[in-house]
Design a protein around this motif. Structure first.
Motif, PDB file in Angstrom:
ATOM      1  N   GLY A  30     -22.276  58.145 -34.146  1.00  0.00           N
ATOM      2  CA  GLY A  30     -20.845  58.177 -34.272  1.00  0.00           C
ATOM      3  C   GLY A  30     -20.183  57.691 -32.923  1.00  0.00           C
ATOM      4  N   ILE A  31     -19.213  58.627 -32.649  1.00  0.00           N
ATOM      5  CA  ILE A  31     -18.397  58.439 -31.507  1.00  0.00           C
ATOM      6  C   ILE A  31     -18.479  59.489 -30.475  1.00  0.00           C
ATOM      7  N   PHE A  32     -18.611  58.898 -29.204  1.00  0.00           N
ATOM      8  CA  PHE A  32     -18.679  59.997 -28.070  1.00  0.00           C
ATOM      9  C   PHE A  32     -17.876  59.227 -26.854  1.00  0.00           C
ATOM     10  N   THR A  33     -16.884  59.680 -26.393  1.00  0.00           N
ATOM     11  CA  THR A  33     -16.126  59.382 -25.400  1.00  0.00           C
ATOM     12  C   THR A  33     -15.263  60.108 -24.661  1.00  0.00           C
ATOM     13  N   PRO A  34     -15.188  60.151 -23.327  1.00  0.00           N
ATOM     14  CA  PRO A  34     -14.364  61.099 -22.674  1.00  0.00           C
ATOM     15  C   PRO A  34     -12.924  60.615 -22.716  1.00  0.00           C
ATOM     16  N   LEU A  35     -11.934  61.335 -22.282  1.00  0.00           N
ATOM     17  CA  LEU A  35     -10.581  60.794 -22.106  1.00  0.00           C
ATOM     18  C   LEU A  35     -10.199  60.807 -20.561  1.00  0.00           C
ATOM     19  N   SER A  36      -9.705  59.719 -20.167  1.00  0.00           N
ATOM     20  CA  SER A  36      -9.311  59.960 -18.734  1.00  0.00           C
ATOM     21  C   SER A  36      -8.238  60.849 -18.552  1.00  0.00           C
ATOM     22  N   PRO A  37      -8.097  61.279 -17.178  1.00  0.00           N
ATOM     23  CA  PRO A  37      -7.014  62.042 -16.787  1.00  0.00           C
ATOM     24  C   PRO A  37      -5.537  61.287 -17.394  1.00  0.00           C
ATOM     25  N   VAL A  38      -4.921  62.511 -18.107  1.00  0.00           N
ATOM     26  CA  VAL A  38      -3.651  62.002 -19.131  1.00  0.00           C
ATOM     27  C   VAL A  38      -2.346  61.694 -18.234  1.00  0.00           C
ATOM     28  N   LEU A  39      -1.734  60.672 -18.652  1.00  0.00           N
ATOM     29  CA  LEU A  39      -0.421  60.457 -17.968  1.00  0.00           C
ATOM     30  C   LEU A  39       0.371  60.768 -19.042  1.00  0.00           C
ATOM     31  N   VAL A  40       1.647  61.846 -18.639  1.00  0.00           N
ATOM     32  CA  VAL A  40       2.742  62.118 -19.320  1.00  0.00           C
ATOM     33  C   VAL A  40       3.974  61.531 -18.783  1.00  0.00           C
ATOM     34  N   VAL A  41       4.926  61.165 -19.410  1.00  0.00           N
ATOM     35  CA  VAL A  41       6.199  60.482 -18.699  1.00  0.00           C
ATOM     36  C   VAL A  41       7.429  61.317 -19.560  1.00  0.00           C
ATOM     37  N   VAL A  42       8.354  61.844 -19.026  1.00  0.00           N
ATOM     38  CA  VAL A  42       9.413  62.025 -19.520  1.00  0.00           C
ATOM     39  C   VAL A  42      10.639  61.241 -19.172  1.00  0.00           C
ATOM     40  N   TYR A  43      11.402  60.754 -20.262  1.00  0.00           N
ATOM     41  CA  TYR A  43      12.184  59.652 -19.861  1.00  0.00           C
ATOM     42  C   TYR A  43      13.529  59.899 -20.950  1.00  0.00           C
ATOM     43  N   ASN A  44      14.504  59.218 -20.667  1.00  0.00           N
ATOM     44  CA  ASN A  44      15.905  59.313 -21.125  1.00  0.00           C
ATOM     45  C   ASN A  44      16.849  58.120 -21.266  1.00  0.00           C
ATOM     46  N   GLY A  45      17.224  57.655 -22.265  1.00  0.00           N
ATOM     47  CA  GLY A  45      18.097  56.471 -22.305  1.00  0.00           C
ATOM     48  C   GLY A  45      17.399  54.984 -22.242  1.00  0.00           C
ATOM     49  N   VAL A  46      16.142  55.028 -22.363  1.00  0.00           N
ATOM     50  CA  VAL A  46      15.385  54.015 -22.157  1.00  0.00           C
ATOM     51  C   VAL A  46      14.097  53.950 -23.378  1.00  0.00           C
ATOM     52  N   ASP A  47      13.780  52.796 -23.372  1.00  0.00           N
ATOM     53  CA  ASP A  47      12.414  52.704 -24.545  1.00  0.00           C
ATOM     54  C   ASP A  47      11.125  53.255 -23.794  1.00  0.00           C
ATOM     55  N   ASN A  48      10.200  53.640 -24.450  1.00  0.00           N
ATOM     56  CA  ASN A  48       8.791  53.980 -23.961  1.00  0.00           C
ATOM     57  C   ASN A  48       8.618  53.022 -22.972  1.00  0.00           C
TER      58      ASN A  48
END
Length: 435
Positions: free
Chosen positions: A253-271
């Motif tokens: 099946g599946i084995f995968t790590p996830l890279s360090p996670v990027l988190v962004v907070v924004y306002n008034g614009v699209d993703n």
């Protein structure tokens, strides 16, 4: 059978600051009126498997034996360092079987070039240890007298003094490289006319994941010197491959790590991270999707209007977020947030064992002031900047030591099932909560 815990040293090449926090002009020591406290937590909750691929094979007759002179083939993908193993019964014996020595047949040479041609020398003959061996041949009576010994190699003679030609004289194994990290292994029964003529039973094959240069499962079918297990006896004594196949299937099946996670907070614009249907914006998403390096994207996002804060969150010790391995919980990172009404939140992290796949918040992210499990807002995307290969078994995947092959396509959601495999639900891989 035990599983080897991986050493994920492959992320060392892209180590970036342990916690990168970028803030724009809205950041100060006096939170704005209406500010609310939230904590985002991202976890790798994947119940990982040790085998990336497995399957079965059989002859074309009834019963589906592989008779002298006949061949059978199977097709698979593999990266540098991975090996292929298989097992088939020596049909005219009590409990002997053919298999490569662990961890299996090498697929690449020291120059990382695919191996092709005759690899029969790596095929061995093994005694399952559960029956007293009679003289091999059509007259063997099954099942025979029970025994209770460990799996051992038969090298010329068995424990009862019966003689055997080398396994490579009875089974020919031929590798063909098909390109794009795919191989075909062909097994030919060459025992006809020898003192050890025998049919071969239907069999099972498997390929282990590799992480940090180590195979996660070096003994997927048997262990030399230990008692047989996991359905191998049914194959070795009766040519029944169903039990062993079910066992390897459960561990595939599946084995995968996830890279360090990027988190962004924004306002008034699209993703600000991406938009499906558009090509990569050359702001660093490619580095995240191909190499797990979010630092370039984080720096670019910091400069955008409407982006309030950017974080890159590595796991405390391993940097990457490992999946659930046995009884070990998966990796987890958290970040406290100051948010106000109207703020949106989005994340991105690499599917570590891919060419350029990344998990990210769908559409325009989520309301940053909400609380609860938001895992269903995460989807898996193809960045479109590297040609895809079988995840965890592609020789051009960066985290398996490869160099990606460039392509230029719009960002798109990965279908499930996809051209390579079937994934668990995304929420069973990446769990994201806001408290």
């Amino acid at each position: 059978m035990t599983m080897n815990t991986p050493r994920l040293g492959w992320m060392a090449a892209v180590l970036f600051p342990l916690t990168f926090i970028a803030c724009n002009k809205n950041d100060d020591n006096n939170p704005a009126e209406g500010t609310e406290k939230r904590t985002i937590t991202v976890e790798n909750v994947l119940n990982s498997r040790t085998l990336v691929e497995s399957g079965s094979y059989q002859g074309e007759g009834t019963p589906p034996l592989i008779l002298p002179g006949q061949s059978v083939s199977f097709h698979f993908s593999a990266s540098v360092g991975q090996t292929v193993t298989f097992a088939s019964m020596y049909g005219w014996s009590n409990d002997l079987f053919f298999a490569p020595a662990n961890p299996g047949i090498a697929l690449y040479n020291e120059k990382k070039e695919p191996i092709e041609g005759d690899v029969s020398a790596q095929v061995k003959l093994w005694d399952n240890g559960t029956r007293i061996n009679q003289k091999p041949g059509v007259g063997v009576s099954h099942p025979g007298v029970a025994d209770a010994k460990s799996v051992t190699e038969v090298n010329g003679t068995d424990a009862q003094g019966n003689t055997y030609l080398p396994a490579s004289s009875l089974v020919k194994a031929t590798l063909k490289y098909d390109g794009a990290s795919y191989f075909t292994l062909t097994l030919t029964n060459t025992s006809g006319g020898t003192a050890n003529e025998t049919p071969l039973s239907p069999g099972v094959w498997a390929i282990s994941y590799i992480a940090g240069g180590d195979l996660l499962n070096k003994t997927p079918l048997y262990k030399s010197g230990e008692p047989t297990a996991n359905g191998l006896t049914a194959l070795a004594e009766a040519g029944d491959n169903s039990q062993l196949y079910n066992y390897v299937k459960e561990n595939t099946g599946i084995f995968t790590p996830l890279s360090p996670v990027l988190v962004v907070v924004y306002n008034g614009v699209d993703n600000p991270i991406y938009k499906t249907g558009e090509n990569d914006r050359a702001q660093g998403l490619k580095n995240l999707a191909q190499q797990g390096d979010a630092s370039i994207l984080a720096a670019a996002l910091e400069k955008l209007n409407g982006v309030k804060k950017v974080y890159v969150l590595p796991a405390p010790s391993s940097k990457v977020l490992l999946p659930v391995i046995g009884n070990q919980p998966g990796g987890m990172v958290s970040q406290d947030l100051d948010v106000v009404k109207g703020d949106r939140l989005a994340i991105a992290t690499m599917y570590g064992f891919s060419n350029d796949w990344f998990f990210a918040s769908a559409d325009n992210g989520v309301d940053a002031t909400q609380a609860g499990d938001i895992s269903t807002s995460i989807k898996l995307f193809d960045d479109g900047t590297a040609i895809d290969q079988f995840p965890g078994a592609g020789n051009a995947q960066f985290n398996l030591g490869g160099v990606t092959s460039v392509e230029s396509k719009p960002i798109s959601e990965i279908p499930n099932p996809n051209a390579f495999t079937t994934l668990p639900a995304i929420s069973n891989i990446v769990k994201v909560t806001i408290k």
